[in-house]
Design a protein around this motif. Structure first.
Motif, mmCIF file in Angstrom:
data_model
loop_
_atom_site.group_PDB
_atom_site.id
_atom_site.type_symbol
_atom_site.label_atom_id
_atom_site.label_comp_id
_atom_site.label_asym_id
_atom_site.label_seq_id
_atom_site.Cartn_x
_atom_site.Cartn_y
_atom_site.Cartn_z
ATOM 1 N N THR A 100 35.721 39.918 24.988
ATOM 2 C CA THR A 100 36.316 38.693 24.844
ATOM 3 C C THR A 100 36.426 37.770 26.570
ATOM 4 O OG1 THR A 100 38.020 37.127 24.076
ATOM 5 C CG2 THR A 100 38.607 39.059 25.052
ATOM 6 N N GLU A 101 36.614 36.586 26.569
ATOM 7 C CA GLU A 101 36.740 36.024 27.822
ATOM 8 C C GLU A 101 38.065 36.666 28.526
ATOM 9 O OE1 GLU A 101 36.575 31.650 27.157
ATOM 10 O OE2 GLU A 101 34.619 31.722 28.119
ATOM 11 N N SER A 102 37.912 36.828 29.688
ATOM 12 C CA SER A 102 39.100 37.377 30.484
ATOM 13 C C SER A 102 39.380 36.936 31.660
ATOM 14 C CB SER A 102 39.194 39.114 30.644
ATOM 15 O OG SER A 102 38.844 39.381 29.467
ATOM 16 N N LEU A 103 40.431 37.157 32.360
ATOM 17 C CA LEU A 103 40.774 36.569 33.813
ATOM 18 C C LEU A 103 41.156 37.671 34.714
ATOM 19 C CD1 LEU A 103 42.843 33.109 33.128
ATOM 20 C CD2 LEU A 103 40.397 33.489 33.734
ATOM 21 N N LEU A 104 40.616 37.799 35.804
ATOM 22 C CA LEU A 104 41.204 38.904 36.583
ATOM 23 C C LEU A 104 42.048 38.417 37.730
ATOM 24 C CD1 LEU A 104 40.822 41.571 38.110
ATOM 25 C CD2 LEU A 104 39.014 40.799 39.711
ATOM 26 N N CYS A 105 43.335 38.872 37.808
ATOM 27 C CA CYS A 105 44.271 38.116 38.576
ATOM 28 C C CYS A 105 44.875 39.071 39.567
ATOM 29 C CB CYS A 105 45.498 38.026 37.644
ATOM 30 S SG CYS A 105 45.150 37.065 36.058
ATOM 31 N N LEU A 106 44.992 38.430 40.814
ATOM 32 C CA LEU A 106 45.817 39.232 41.977
ATOM 33 C C LEU A 106 46.668 38.514 42.402
ATOM 34 C CD1 LEU A 106 42.281 39.698 43.569
ATOM 35 C CD2 LEU A 106 43.665 41.592 43.107
ATOM 36 N N TYR A 107 47.966 39.183 42.970
ATOM 37 C CA TYR A 107 49.050 38.103 43.632
ATOM 38 C C TYR A 107 49.404 39.349 44.811
ATOM 39 C CZ TYR A 107 53.902 37.314 44.328
ATOM 40 O OH TYR A 107 55.134 36.776 44.762
ATOM 41 N N GLY A 108 49.723 38.343 45.825
ATOM 42 C CA GLY A 108 50.357 38.858 46.889
ATOM 43 C C GLY A 108 49.034 39.554 47.913
ATOM 44 N N PHE A 109 48.064 39.246 47.774
ATOM 45 C CA PHE A 109 47.012 39.410 48.550
ATOM 46 C C PHE A 109 46.504 38.309 49.350
ATOM 47 C CE2 PHE A 109 46.776 42.941 45.649
ATOM 48 C CZ PHE A 109 46.476 44.084 46.230
ATOM 49 N N PRO A 110 46.061 38.666 50.763
ATOM 50 C CA PRO A 110 45.751 37.316 51.717
ATOM 51 C C PRO A 110 44.421 37.025 51.056
ATOM 52 C CG PRO A 110 45.254 39.824 52.611
ATOM 53 C CD PRO A 110 45.894 39.793 51.235
ATOM 54 N N LYS A 111 44.035 35.761 51.382
ATOM 55 C CA LYS A 111 42.762 35.076 50.840
ATOM 56 C C LYS A 111 41.828 35.138 52.007
ATOM 57 C CE LYS A 111 44.565 30.309 51.468
ATOM 58 N NZ LYS A 111 44.940 28.909 50.968
ATOM 59 N N ASN A 112 42.250 35.550 52.789
ATOM 60 C CA ASN A 112 41.541 35.270 54.376
ATOM 61 C C ASN A 112 40.799 36.603 54.749
ATOM 62 O OD1 ASN A 112 43.873 35.968 55.100
ATOM 63 N ND2 ASN A 112 43.772 34.538 56.983
ATOM 64 N N LYS A 113 41.221 37.731 54.050
ATOM 65 C CA LYS A 113 40.693 39.235 54.187
ATOM 66 C C LYS A 113 40.176 39.698 53.113
ATOM 67 C CE LYS A 113 44.649 39.931 57.584
ATOM 68 N NZ LYS A 113 45.698 40.895 57.955
ATOM 69 N N PRO A 114 38.872 40.891 53.552
ATOM 70 C CA PRO A 114 38.379 41.483 52.364
ATOM 71 C C PRO A 114 39.292 42.209 51.545
ATOM 72 C CG PRO A 114 37.339 41.985 54.445
ATOM 73 C CD PRO A 114 38.695 41.121 54.810
ATOM 74 N N ILE A 115 39.020 41.832 50.159
ATOM 75 C CA ILE A 115 39.609 42.514 48.795
ATOM 76 C C ILE A 115 38.837 43.562 48.164
ATOM 77 C CG2 ILE A 115 41.236 42.156 46.954
ATOM 78 C CD1 ILE A 115 42.135 39.199 48.485
ATOM 79 N N THR A 116 39.117 44.547 47.498
ATOM 80 C CA THR A 116 38.051 45.023 46.781
ATOM 81 C C THR A 116 39.105 45.489 45.339
ATOM 82 O OG1 THR A 116 38.709 47.276 47.625
ATOM 83 C CG2 THR A 116 36.937 46.110 48.345
ATOM 84 N N VAL A 117 38.432 45.435 44.188
ATOM 85 C CA VAL A 117 39.150 45.926 43.108
ATOM 86 C C VAL A 117 38.360 47.244 42.333
ATOM 87 C CG1 VAL A 117 39.735 45.426 40.610
ATOM 88 C CG2 VAL A 117 40.300 43.637 42.491
ATOM 89 N N THR A 118 38.979 48.196 42.128
ATOM 90 C CA THR A 118 38.473 49.528 41.636
ATOM 91 C C THR A 118 39.056 49.592 40.287
ATOM 92 O OG1 THR A 118 38.020 50.298 43.699
ATOM 93 C CG2 THR A 118 38.091 52.025 41.736
ATOM 94 N N VAL A 119 37.970 49.926 39.115
ATOM 95 C CA VAL A 119 38.450 50.404 37.987
ATOM 96 C C VAL A 119 37.944 51.787 37.855
ATOM 97 C CG1 VAL A 119 37.603 50.079 35.432
ATOM 98 C CG2 VAL A 119 37.888 48.075 36.601
ATOM 99 N N THR A 120 39.056 52.580 36.984
ATOM 100 C CA THR A 120 38.692 53.844 37.048
ATOM 101 C C THR A 120 38.547 54.115 35.398
ATOM 102 O OG1 THR A 120 40.296 54.771 38.778
ATOM 103 C CG2 THR A 120 39.527 56.415 37.388
ATOM 104 N N ALA A 121 37.167 54.873 35.141
ATOM 105 C CA ALA A 121 36.914 55.223 33.424
ATOM 106 C C ALA A 121 36.427 56.427 33.451
ATOM 107 C CB ALA A 121 36.001 54.155 33.246
ATOM 108 N N GLY A 122 37.254 57.293 33.028
ATOM 109 C CA GLY A 122 37.165 58.776 32.959
ATOM 110 C C GLY A 122 36.912 59.435 34.407
ATOM 111 N N SER A 123 35.864 59.798 34.622
ATOM 112 C CA SER A 123 35.554 60.478 36.040
ATOM 113 C C SER A 123 34.690 59.517 36.946
ATOM 114 C CB SER A 123 34.605 61.715 35.882
ATOM 115 O OG SER A 123 33.393 61.573 35.280
#
Length: 306
Positions: A100-123
């Motif tokens: 289904t349609e979803s939104l990725l949300c971030l709070y408290g992170f700078p918008k002018n510096k690199p950001i990464t998001v990591t999903v852990t699924a099993g190993s």
């Protein structure tokens, strides 16, 4: 990839039946196995999961658009630290809903510096770069949390960064690992700023496929209780030339079934003769064909496997 397939992969993938479904029946109708159909058949669980029957016909009435967002999720929640989450729900409970349609949300992170998001699924770990933008590109950057491509986010103010709509349908093997875990494990970092979160996963009954699965003539059926025998049917849909959303889908024939494993996700291989039928793009005004499963609740205006 033709126009109808592109619509399908961006939308619901396999249409969902909302009425005329008989549940908790003692047996299913006989199912015709054709071509190279395969079915997932683990040993049924011992807790008496029900069988489901295909509907003889149903209306493809459209549903209204969902209204939810990252800022709404922060109401009545602590905001004294950075946060990352995925939301697919318009109710007050933040949760990730499969396909289904979803939104990725971030709070408290700078918008002018690199950001990464990591999903852990099993190993396995899937890392995605985040790209703040003032205007979304047509594909939102093309990322989906699993393909490594950047996901664009916009600044909503008050420290909130929000993506455009993503279709949350992980590929294998991430999908099964997340389903067995029952939650989506997320982490986000920017320099020394780090946070992690676990978002509950919802299995709303339905079916769908990634582009890779479609090329292999496969669909995933999900959300039913473990041990349930779930039939898949071929439906002929009367083309709605007036665009009223009141198209009628009529069962042509069953094409196979799956039995739900403990992960509540099973894979079904579409018979070759059926795949030829649903892959043809009809002329305007002609009826078209879809695959569907019983008892699923529509979350989007229905689109068709084609």
């Amino acid at each position: 990839m033709n126009r109808r397939l592109s619509w399908w992969l961006a939308g619901l993938c396999v249409i969902a039946i909302t009425s005329c479904t008989a549940e908790h029946e003692p047996s299913t109708p006989s199912l015709t196995k054709r071509g190279n159909a395969t079915a997932t058949r683990p040993t049924p669980s011992s807790h008496g999961a029900p069988d489901f029957l295909l509907s003889q016909q149903f209306d493809l009435g459209g549903t209204g658009g969902t209204r939810f967002g990252c800022s709404e999720d922060l109401k009545d929640r602590p905001t004294d630290r950075p946060l990352v989450w995925l939301t697919s729900s318009e109710d007050e409970n933040v949760r990730a809903i499969l396909n289904t349609e979803s939104l990725l949300c971030l709070y408290g992170f700078p918008k002018n510096k690199p950001i990464t998001v990591t999903v852990t699924a099993g190993s396995r770990a899937y890392t995605t770069p985040i790209r703040p933008v003032s205007e979304f590109s047509t594909d939102g950057g093309g990322g989906d949390l699993f393909n490594g491509r950047p996901i664009e986010v916009q600044d909503l103010g008050d420290g909130v960064l929000q993506s455009g709509f993503l279709w949350f349908f992980p590929p294998e093997p991430a999908r099964e690992a997340i389903a067995l875990d029952g939650r989506l494990r997320l982490a986000a970092s920017s320099g020394d700023l780090r946070t992690a979160n676990e978002v509950p996963l919802s299995w709303e009954e339905g079916a769908g496929a990634t582009e890779a699965e479609w090329k292999r003539h496969q669909i995933a059926v999900y959300g039913y209780p473990p041990g349930t025998r779930v039939p898949i049917g071929l439906y002929r849909v009367q083309n709605d030339q007036e665009d009223t959303g009141d198209e009628l889908a009529v069962l042509e024939r069953p094409v196979g079934e799956v039995v739900m494993p403990e992960s509540r996700i099973a894979v079904f291989t579409i018979p070759q003769d059926v795949f030829r039928i649903i892959s043809v793009e009809p002329e305007w005004g002609e009826d078209y064909y879809c695959l569907s499963v019983p008892g699923a609740e529509m979350r989007q205006p229905p689109t068709c496997v084609s």
